[in-house]
Design a protein around this motif. Structure first.
Motif, PDB file in Angstrom:
ATOM      1  N   GLU A 180       0.839  -1.180   0.000  1.00 21.01           N
ATOM      2  CA  GLU A 180       0.000   0.000   0.000  1.00 21.01           C
ATOM      3  C   GLU A 180       0.886   1.246   0.000  1.00 21.01           C
ATOM      4  OE1 GLU A 180      -2.385   0.337   3.472  1.00 21.01           O
ATOM      5  OE2 GLU A 180      -0.680   0.348   4.867  1.00 21.01           O
ATOM      6  N   THR A 181       0.284   2.372  -0.415  1.00 26.13           N
ATOM      7  CA  THR A 181       0.976   3.656  -0.428  1.00 26.13           C
ATOM      8  C   THR A 181       0.384   4.532   0.660  1.00 26.13           C
ATOM      9  OG1 THR A 181       1.272   3.490  -2.824  1.00 26.13           O
ATOM     10  CG2 THR A 181       1.620   5.655  -1.839  1.00 26.13           C
ATOM     11  N   ARG A 182       1.254   5.138   1.460  1.00 21.92           N
ATOM     12  CA  ARG A 182       0.807   5.986   2.557  1.00 21.92           C
ATOM     13  C   ARG A 182       1.601   7.288   2.546  1.00 21.92           C
ATOM     14  NH1 ARG A 182      -2.088   3.138   6.472  1.00 21.92           N
ATOM     15  NH2 ARG A 182      -1.547   4.732   8.014  1.00 21.92           N
ATOM     16  N   ARG A 183       1.209   8.214   3.396  1.00 23.76           N
ATOM     17  CA  ARG A 183       1.911   9.486   3.535  1.00 23.76           C
ATOM     18  C   ARG A 183       2.254   9.696   5.001  1.00 23.76           C
ATOM     19  NH1 ARG A 183       1.836  12.944  -0.777  1.00 23.76           N
ATOM     20  NH2 ARG A 183       0.426  12.382  -2.497  1.00 23.76           N
ATOM     21  N   ASP A 184       3.441  10.271   5.215  1.00 21.58           N
ATOM     22  CA  ASP A 184       3.827  10.567   6.587  1.00 21.58           C
ATOM     23  C   ASP A 184       3.267  11.924   7.003  1.00 21.58           C
ATOM     24  OD1 ASP A 184       5.353  12.378   5.233  1.00 21.58           O
ATOM     25  OD2 ASP A 184       7.296  11.551   5.799  1.00 21.58           O
ATOM     26  N   ARG A 185       3.649  12.369   8.172  1.00 22.69           N
ATOM     27  CA  ARG A 185       3.106  13.622   8.682  1.00 22.69           C
ATOM     28  C   ARG A 185       3.503  14.825   7.814  1.00 22.69           C
ATOM     29  NH1 ARG A 185       4.270  10.593  13.261  1.00 22.69           N
ATOM     30  NH2 ARG A 185       2.526  10.400  14.744  1.00 22.69           N
ATOM     31  N   SER A 186       4.596  14.714   7.096  1.00 23.43           N
ATOM     32  CA  SER A 186       5.056  15.803   6.215  1.00 23.43           C
ATOM     33  C   SER A 186       4.431  15.745   4.828  1.00 23.43           C
ATOM     34  CB  SER A 186       6.592  15.763   6.096  1.00 23.43           C
ATOM     35  OG  SER A 186       7.195  15.881   7.376  1.00 23.43           O
ATOM     36  N   GLY A 187       3.594  14.768   4.618  1.00 23.88           N
ATOM     37  CA  GLY A 187       2.951  14.646   3.313  1.00 23.88           C
ATOM     38  C   GLY A 187       3.775  13.889   2.294  1.00 23.88           C
ATOM     39  N   ARG A 188       4.887  13.280   2.691  1.00 20.06           N
ATOM     40  CA  ARG A 188       5.712  12.524   1.757  1.00 20.06           C
ATOM     41  C   ARG A 188       5.174  11.106   1.591  1.00 20.06           C
ATOM     42  NH1 ARG A 188      11.495  13.059   4.422  1.00 20.06           N
ATOM     43  NH2 ARG A 188      10.191  12.419   6.200  1.00 20.06           N
ATOM     44  N   SER A 189       5.257  10.611   0.375  1.00 18.58           N
ATOM     45  CA  SER A 189       4.728   9.281   0.068  1.00 18.58           C
ATOM     46  C   SER A 189       5.755   8.200   0.404  1.00 18.58           C
ATOM     47  CB  SER A 189       4.360   9.185  -1.412  1.00 18.58           C
ATOM     48  OG  SER A 189       3.398  10.159  -1.747  1.00 18.58           O
ATOM     49  N   TYR A 190       5.268   7.045   0.881  1.00 16.50           N
ATOM     50  CA  TYR A 190       6.124   5.868   1.091  1.00 16.50           C
ATOM     51  C   TYR A 190       5.263   4.633   0.904  1.00 16.50           C
ATOM     52  CZ  TYR A 190       4.067   5.557   5.766  1.00 16.50           C
ATOM     53  OH  TYR A 190       3.191   5.443   6.809  1.00 16.50           O
ATOM     54  N   PHE A 191       5.918   3.464   0.786  1.00 14.55           N
ATOM     55  CA  PHE A 191       5.241   2.201   0.517  1.00 14.55           C
ATOM     56  C   PHE A 191       5.416   1.253   1.703  1.00 14.55           C
ATOM     57  CE2 PHE A 191       6.356   3.908  -3.630  1.00 14.55           C
ATOM     58  CZ  PHE A 191       5.169   3.783  -4.326  1.00 14.55           C
ATOM     59  N   ASN A 192       4.355   0.534   2.032  1.00 13.05           N
ATOM     60  CA  ASN A 192       4.390  -0.564   2.999  1.00 13.05           C
ATOM     61  C   ASN A 192       4.149  -1.861   2.252  1.00 13.05           C
ATOM     62  OD1 ASN A 192       4.750   1.206   5.098  1.00 13.05           O
ATOM     63  ND2 ASN A 192       2.578   1.282   5.660  1.00 13.05           N
ATOM     64  N   ALA A 193       5.029  -2.822   2.410  1.00 11.25           N
ATOM     65  CA  ALA A 193       4.859  -4.136   1.791  1.00 11.25           C
ATOM     66  C   ALA A 193       5.072  -5.213   2.848  1.00 11.25           C
ATOM     67  CB  ALA A 193       5.831  -4.317   0.637  1.00 11.25           C
ATOM     68  N   GLN A 194       4.206  -6.211   2.911  1.00 10.63           N
ATOM     69  CA  GLN A 194       4.302  -7.301   3.875  1.00 10.63           C
ATOM     70  C   GLN A 194       4.091  -8.629   3.167  1.00 10.63           C
ATOM     71  OE1 GLN A 194       2.022  -7.037   7.445  1.00 10.63           O
ATOM     72  NE2 GLN A 194       2.619  -4.911   7.908  1.00 10.63           N
TER      73      GLN A 194
END
Length: 578
Positions: free
Chosen positions: A220-234
């Motif tokens: 999934e794609t998420r955003r941190d508190r600063s609005g930057r995008s990152y990916f979570n993969a499990q």
């Protein structure tokens, strides 16, 4: 001043022919080398593109071209699928990477002994994680089946060493970075920035462990508190036999995707800047070919409306010769030159008409003055009655002359105002010949009407053309005597119709065949002096030419070879288009 030919401003060829033939305005080489006293001669020889800043038309051209380019680029930026493509590629790579890490753990598990990652039975998870060579600032989390964090491994180096063939140039242009930042801020205005507070990342990943064990690998794609995008993969870690023993979670570095998208956007903005530069240069070049000629035409037209324009010689009104341009500006230049030529022709014609009117009115006035003076001194009743007859005749002549002058002066405006309609020319001529034929027969003149069968439809002003034919036939009757004959005949040709009025009267002097159509010219017998103003044929010619036709006069000779013999009569021919 040479009179310009007749022109039709709706016909480009006619306008250009009139402009070339006219000497009433400065044309051609005279415009290239104007006289020193010419107001337009003060125009600078060379013009720069910077001069266009004073042109509203140039500003509009540049503004609309830039606006179109900005709309296109904004649409490309908004609808550009580059972010989705990059997100898909990065997600695919992370899925492969997290599954590969899970495979590393599974390869260390014994075949039949039980495995416990928390206690280290069957595999030492911490040593395995420490030996992983991670890149790109990713974090690896290892959970047991209960969601308890066993260990975490992060990329220790913020900047990875370069790899040959895998170098990304992150350098951008200062201006494009500013534009990219403005775009990001503008998009941020329409983005929902009131997202709920992000929970602790470890807790969030641990909460997803049951879902991973049940459903398998996910990302999934998420955003941190600063609005930057990152990916979570499990992905689950399973022992041989399919028994899950834990879950591996991989988290990408925040802002990685945003940096790639920003770089792609900067490249697009660089092309946008180049496009703006090219668009401005091309717009300036286009505006110079439009604004400068129109400015010259406007300046030349403005000279004629200034307060002191009446003091200017007509030769000082110069219209630039742009007829060589194959566009609307060339047509406009030709039309303006032709219209100015026609205007000077009209002014000259009005001046000549006024002079002719004054001359024609002076003749009966002089006769009246002489008769009145004579009437004061005569004592004989017969002479007094004769003077009264002269006075009455001159008054009637003046009344007829003023009426004809009034009709002639209103003719132009009335021809423009009246609406042309289709009508049957033969029917109109049949009615006229029936009425005027009776007048001719009462005078002892034979009247022959030779009209073809059927109908001939033409477009025009029926009343005005009837006025022409009445004038021609009435003139023929007035020149004929007892025993003469008049013939009116009509013939249809391919694209025209000829109406001919012939008589067996005295004919027309050879030198007067063209003069008879001039205003106030009259070639009448002495006994008919003063009965005509000399405007009838001039008015008839004006009406015929307004309908796109022609009219001419000729004498009837026994043979074409004996044109010097006495004429047998006169012939007037009217040609009209059908």
């Amino acid at each position: 001043m040479t009179v310009a030919p007749k022109i039709d401003v709706r016909d480009l060829k006619s306008v250009r022919a009139a402009a070339r033939a006219s000497n009433s305005v400065v044309l051609g080489d005279d415009f290239v080398a104007p006289r020193p006293d010419d107001p337009l001669a003060k125009r600078p020889r060379g013009r720069r593109l910077m001069d266009l800043r004073k042109s509203p038309l140039a500003r509009k051209i540049i503004m609309f071209n830039l606006l179109a380019l900005i709309v296109v680029v904004a649409g490309v930026l908004y609808l550009n699928p580059a972010r989705d493509n990059l997100a898909y590629q990065r997600s695919s790579a992370l899925v492969n990477e997290v599954e590969l890490i899970a495979d590393v753990f599974e390869a260390q598990f014994p075949v039949s002994a039980p495995v416990n990652l928390m206690s280290g039975d069957g595999a030492d998870a911490r040593i395995t994680l420490e030996n992983l060579d991670l890149r790109g600032g990713v974090d690896v989390y290892l959970f047991d089946t209960q969601g308890n964090l066993i260990d975490r491994r992060s990329d220790p180096v913020s900047e990875d060493p370069p790899v040959r063939g895998l170098i990304l140039d992150r350098q951008g242009v200062f201006l494009t970075k500013i534009l990219s930042d403005l775009w990001s801020r503008g998009v941020g205005l329409f983005r929902n920035n009131t997202a709920p507070a992000q929970p602790d990342l470890t807790e969030a990943l641990a909460a997803k462990v049951p879902e991973t064990l049940a459903g398998g690998t996910w990302i999934e794609t998420r955003r941190d508190r600063s609005g930057r995008s990152y990916f979570n993969a499990q992905t689950p870690v399973v022992q041989q036999g399919g028994t899950p023993v834990g879950v591996v979670a991989l988290v990408s570095a925040p802002g990685e995707l945003d940096a790639l998208v920003a770089r792609d956007r900067e490249q697009l903005l660089q092309m946008f800047m180049i496009g703006i530069l090219i668009s401005v240069v091309m717009s300036l070049a286009l505006a110079s070919t439009i604004a400068f000629p129109l400015s010259d035409l406007a300046k030349a037209a403005e000279l004629g409306r200034e307060k002191n324009a009446r003091k200017m010689s007509p030769h000082r009104v110069r219209i630039p010769d742009l007829s060589g341009r194959p566009d609307e500006i060339g047509r406009l230049s030709s039309a303006m030159r032709g219209m100015v030529s026609a205007l000077f022709e009209r002014i000259e014609g009005n001046e000549q008409f006024a002079a002719d009117v004054a001359h024609e009115i002076k003749n009966p006035l002089a006769s009246l003055q002489s008769a009145v003076g004579t009437l004061r001194v005569v004592k004989n009743d017969d002479q007094r009655n004769r003077m009264l007859d002269v006075i009455e005749h001159d008054v009637q002549r003046l009344d007829r002359l003023v009426s004809d002058i009034s009709n002639a002066s209103r003719l132009d405006s009335e021809l423009v105002k009246e609406e042309e309609e289709s009508f049957n020319l033969l029917k109109t001529l049949d009615h006229l010949t029936e009425y005027l034929g009776n007048q001719a027969r009462e005078k002892g003149v034979d009247f022959i009407s030779d009209l073809p069968e059927g109908s001939i439809e033409i477009m025009g002003l029926e009343g005005r053309l009837a006025q022409v034919f009445v004038n021609l036939i009435s003139n023929a009757i007035s020149f004929c005597e007892d025993g003469d004959a008049i013939r009116v005949w009509v013939r249809r040709r391919e694209n025209r119709v000829l109406v001919v009025v012939e008589d067996t009267g005295p004919g027309i002097p050879e030198g007067a065949l063209q003069k008879v159509f001039q205003r106030f010219y009259s070639e009448r017998p002495e006994q008919q002096f003063g009965d005509n103003s000399g405007l009838g044929l001039a008015i008839s010619k004006q009406i015929v030419e307004a309908h796109g036709g022609v009219i001419w006069a000729e004498n009837i000779h026994p043979t074409d070879a004996d044109i010097g013999s006495e004429p047998l009569g006169a012939r007037f021919v009217v040609g009209l288009p059908v």
